[in-house]
Design a protein around this motif. Structure first.
Motif, PDB file in Angstrom:
ATOM      1  N   ASP A  12      -3.793  -5.503  -7.992  1.00  0.00           N
ATOM      2  CA  ASP A  12      -5.070  -5.345  -7.287  1.00  0.00           C
ATOM      3  C   ASP A  12      -5.040  -6.144  -5.987  1.00  0.00           C
ATOM      4  O   ASP A  12      -4.696  -7.337  -6.000  1.00  0.00           O
ATOM      5  CB  ASP A  12      -6.209  -5.837  -8.181  1.00  0.00           C
ATOM      6  N   PRO A  13      -5.416  -5.523  -4.862  1.00  0.00           N
ATOM      7  CA  PRO A  13      -5.462  -6.279  -3.608  1.00  0.00           C
ATOM      8  C   PRO A  13      -6.458  -7.436  -3.627  1.00  0.00           C
ATOM      9  O   PRO A  13      -6.351  -8.351  -2.800  1.00  0.00           O
ATOM     10  CB  PRO A  13      -5.878  -5.227  -2.567  1.00  0.00           C
ATOM     11  N   VAL A  14      -7.422  -7.393  -4.520  1.00  0.00           N
ATOM     12  CA  VAL A  14      -8.402  -8.478  -4.639  1.00  0.00           C
ATOM     13  C   VAL A  14      -7.940  -9.424  -5.745  1.00  0.00           C
ATOM     14  O   VAL A  14      -7.984  -9.079  -6.926  1.00  0.00           O
ATOM     15  CB  VAL A  14      -9.806  -7.937  -4.968  1.00  0.00           C
ATOM     16  N   PRO A  15      -7.477 -10.618  -5.407  1.00  0.00           N
ATOM     17  CA  PRO A  15      -6.959 -11.533  -6.432  1.00  0.00           C
ATOM     18  C   PRO A  15      -8.078 -12.173  -7.244  1.00  0.00           C
ATOM     19  O   PRO A  15      -9.212 -12.318  -6.784  1.00  0.00           O
ATOM     20  CB  PRO A  15      -6.205 -12.583  -5.619  1.00  0.00           C
ATOM     21  N   LEU A  16      -7.727 -12.565  -8.440  1.00  0.00           N
ATOM     22  CA  LEU A  16      -8.701 -13.194  -9.324  1.00  0.00           C
ATOM     23  C   LEU A  16      -9.283 -14.470  -8.717  1.00  0.00           C
ATOM     24  O   LEU A  16     -10.460 -14.788  -8.933  1.00  0.00           O
ATOM     25  CB  LEU A  16      -8.051 -13.515 -10.671  1.00  0.00           C
TER      26      LEU A  16
END
Length: 343
Positions: A12-16
């Motif tokens: 996912d391009p949005v990291p945790l």
């Protein structure tokens, strides 16, 4: 209400670590994205995924989703083996302590759009749907011309599925859904898992395929197929709100206790079977978000909620509809709205 956020795994391009910084977000909605439909989930695979989430200071609150094999929706003779595999996955979800599984029963296509980056007047882009544009899409080469589905089916596989579905009308699809639920709901109940079907998106037939989870009557019929608290609904304001005939607050009040998960996003209906996604606050779209959340609060909703698809804003690139910024704004807006309703 527990605020959550969708995460598509390590790719996912949005990291945790960014999701962790969104105020109020403590839970993650995720799935084992690398498994094909029908393959049962393993404890080891789930633990590896959960460890990534836990290490970021978050918890895995919702599985979205465990895909239902097309043979189950078609009612084919081998459906029982796919249902058994689905049940084994649900048992693993329960063993991991994850309370909700979101799934859908849409033939062939999941959520469908005809434009992934519609330019809006404010300079952002949004997911959009236009029934006229959908009719112009040529499926003879597979799903390559359908936005977001470039690698799903080649021409031969898609053609075979479309031919098979010519024998399936709405009532037959309801029968196949009932068959599925009669077998999986008792397993979910034993595992401590609540099943939450996602409405069809958009909520009308596409490409000649039946779609049945489209309105209030359908949701009431769904929860009546197997009368168990484990058989419930993901209430998606965007999917259901794309049809102006749907009275969303009334729907919530009729099935409230069986709503186990809430997807909250706004859509602006711009014509007959035409809409694009909009900022979450009510004044930007066709969904009265305050009225929906009031109905959820009044009916005792205490489950996970997530800001659903957002616009791509501030030059963000990545998975259309799933950027960080607009969804983060949505998460904060929804929490503020909920606080105001409780005050």
């Amino acid at each position: 209400m527990r605020m959550t956020f969708r995460w598509f795994g390590p790719g996912d391009p949005v990291p945790l670590r960014y999701i962790r910084q969104v105020p109020g977000v403590e839970g993650i909605v995720s799935a084992l994205q690398d498994l094909p439909p029908g393959e049962p989930w393993t404890r080891e695979g789930m633990e590896r995924h959960a460890d990534l989430i836990t290490a970021a200071g978050l918890r895995w609150d919702v599985v979205e989703s465990i895909p239902v094999h097309e043979d189950v929706k078609l009612g084919r003779p081998d459906r029982n083996r796919w249902i058994d595999a689905w049940c084994r996955s649900v048992e693993q979800v329960g063993a991991m302590g994850i309370p909700v599984v979101c799934y859908n029963f849409m033939p062939i296509f999941d959520w469908t759009r005809t434009e992934l980056a519609l330019p809006l007047p404010d300079g952002s882009t949004a997911l959009a749907y236009d029934d006229d544009a959908l009719r112009r899409i040529d499926l003879s080469r597979g799903t390559g011309d359908l936005p977001g589905w470039a690698a799903a089916y080649d021409a031969q596989a898609l053609g075979a599925l479309l031919t098979a579905y010519q024998q399936i009308d709405e009532e037959r699809l309801w029968e196949n859904l009932a068959y599925f639920l009669e077998r999986v709901v008792p397993v979910a109940e034993s595992a401590g898992v609540r099943l939450a079907i996602h409405p069809d998106d958009p909520p009308w037939p596409i490409f000649g395929l039946p779609r049945i989870i489209t309105d209030g009557a359908a949701l009431e019929r769904l929860v009546g197929l197997v009368d168990s608290p484990a058989n419930g609904v993901t209430f998606c304001t965007g999917s259901l709100g794309a049809d102006p005939a749907n009275d969303l607050p009334a729907m919530v009040r009729r099935i409230g206790p069986r709503i186990h998960f809430a997807h909250c996003r706004n859509v602006l209906v711009t014509g007959e079977r035409r809409f694009h996604e909009a900022p979450h606050p009510s004044r930007f779209g066709s969904v009265d978000m305050r009225a929906v959340l009031r109905a959820l609060r009044d009916t005792g909703f205490d489950g996970p909620m997530r800001p659903d698809h957002g616009r791509m804003i501030w030059g963000e690139q990545g998975r259309p509809g799933y950027g960080l910024y607009d969804r983060a704004l949505g998460a904060v807006y929804l929490q503020g709205l909920w606080e105001g309703l409780e005050g």
